[in-house]
Design an enzyme around this catalytic site. Structure first.
Site, mmCIF file in Angstrom:
data_model
loop_
_atom_site.group_PDB
_atom_site.id
_atom_site.type_symbol
_atom_site.label_atom_id
_atom_site.label_comp_id
_atom_site.label_asym_id
_atom_site.label_seq_id
_atom_site.Cartn_x
_atom_site.Cartn_y
_atom_site.Cartn_z
ATOM 1 N N SER A 105 0.818 -1.215 0.000
ATOM 2 C CA SER A 105 0.000 0.000 0.000
ATOM 3 C C SER A 105 0.856 1.271 0.000
ATOM 4 C CB SER A 105 -0.913 0.035 1.220
ATOM 5 O OG SER A 105 -1.638 -1.163 1.329
ATOM 6 N N GLN A 106 0.218 2.356 -0.416
ATOM 7 C CA GLN A 106 0.859 3.674 -0.423
ATOM 8 C C GLN A 106 1.241 4.076 1.018
ATOM 9 O OE1 GLN A 106 -1.951 6.684 -1.504
ATOM 10 N NE2 GLN A 106 -0.429 8.302 -1.595
#
Ligand code: SAH
Length: 257
Positions: A105-106
């Protein structure tokens, strides 16, 4: 031709080749980054997370995240959790592919979800969707124990080895369908789901302690979802709040056909 001069030429040629090799290695743009480079990139990433929080303050309801969460984001070696060829991009504020059609994920979303859990050093946390193990490592720095589940066996095994190698000994990895949670270790102070479903899995609600919090993306798994914060009251009552539109990979498994 004399033997001595031939050997001498070989030595000279070898030295020349060695010099060219050293020159190429030191000037190559693809040479590995060192510890200081990673530290610098990680600090810049934390600044980007701060800026994203500021930009989204009207959704998330505050302009700053918990300083402990930001400190940990500046510590965990994210480059160890991405494929080697993507290491130089590890600290960009975006998701990256980790194989098997999945993503890490970011960083902003990892920090935000961790912050929303509001966990302290004594907490026992369940994560669904181990992926690379990065989110689990971030949690492991902040809480007492992390239980994380991954449905793709190879990803789970790799993450387990990686977390062990990096010394995260308060993380347990289990291969299995996280839709049903980890009943043997329940209840949990907090639950984090890093894959999207169109509803909140009821087994996970059951495995949350009273006053516990769960953060997860809910909505169309193939489009945009809402990041939801679920709070369980002392009486077991469930309250939920939408935080931000997000995009996660689908939660597979569960009771779907
Ligand atoms: N938290 C991860 C990123 C997760 S990507 C990280 O920090 O790298 C979402 C992960 O959820 C994928 O690895 C996917 O295989 C996994 N997943 C999807 N459905 C699942 C399920 N039912 N149970 C457990 N893991 C699941």
């Amino acid at each position: 031709m004399r033997k001595g001069s031939l050997a001498g030429r070989y030595v000279k040629d070898l030295l020349c080749l060695w010099a060219v090799f050293l020159f190429c290695v030191s000037w190559s743009p693809v040479r590995g980054l060192n510890r200081d480079d990673y530290l610098r990139l990680r600090k810049a990433m934390v600044q980007e997370i701060r800026a994203d929080v500021e930009r989204t303050r009207k959704w998330i309801g505050k302009g700053e995240l918990d300083s402990r969460v930001l400190e940990v984001m500046g510590t965990v070696p994210r480059h160890e959790f991405v494929p080697v060829r993507l290491r130089s991009s590890a600290y960009e504020n975006r998701p990256l592919p980790i194989g098997y059609g999945q993503t890490i994920s970011q960083p902003f979303i990892v920090a935000l979800m961790t912050d929303l859990l509001g966990v302290g050093p004594e907490a026992k946390v369940l994560e669904i969707g181990t992926g690379s193990g990065y989110q689990a490592a971030v949690l492991a720095e902040l809480v007492k124990s992390v239980y994380t589940m991954e449905i793709i066996p190879d990803l789970g095994k790799q993450a387990k080895l990686r977390l062990e190698r990096l010394g995260y000994n308060n993380v347990e990895v289990r291969i299995g369908d996280g839709y049903y949670g980890w009943p043997e270790e329940a209840p949990f102070d907090a639950i984090l789901v890093t894959a999207a479903a169109d509803h909140i899995p009821p087994p996970l609600i059951r495995q949350l302690k009273p006053r516990g919090r769960m953060v997860l993306p809910v909505g169309d798994p193939f489009a945009t979802q809402q990041l939801i914060l679920v709070e369980k009251g002392d009486d077991g009552e469930i309250r939920s709040r939408q935080i931000l539109p997000v995009r996660f990979v689908p939660l597979t498994g569960g009771p779907h056909p």
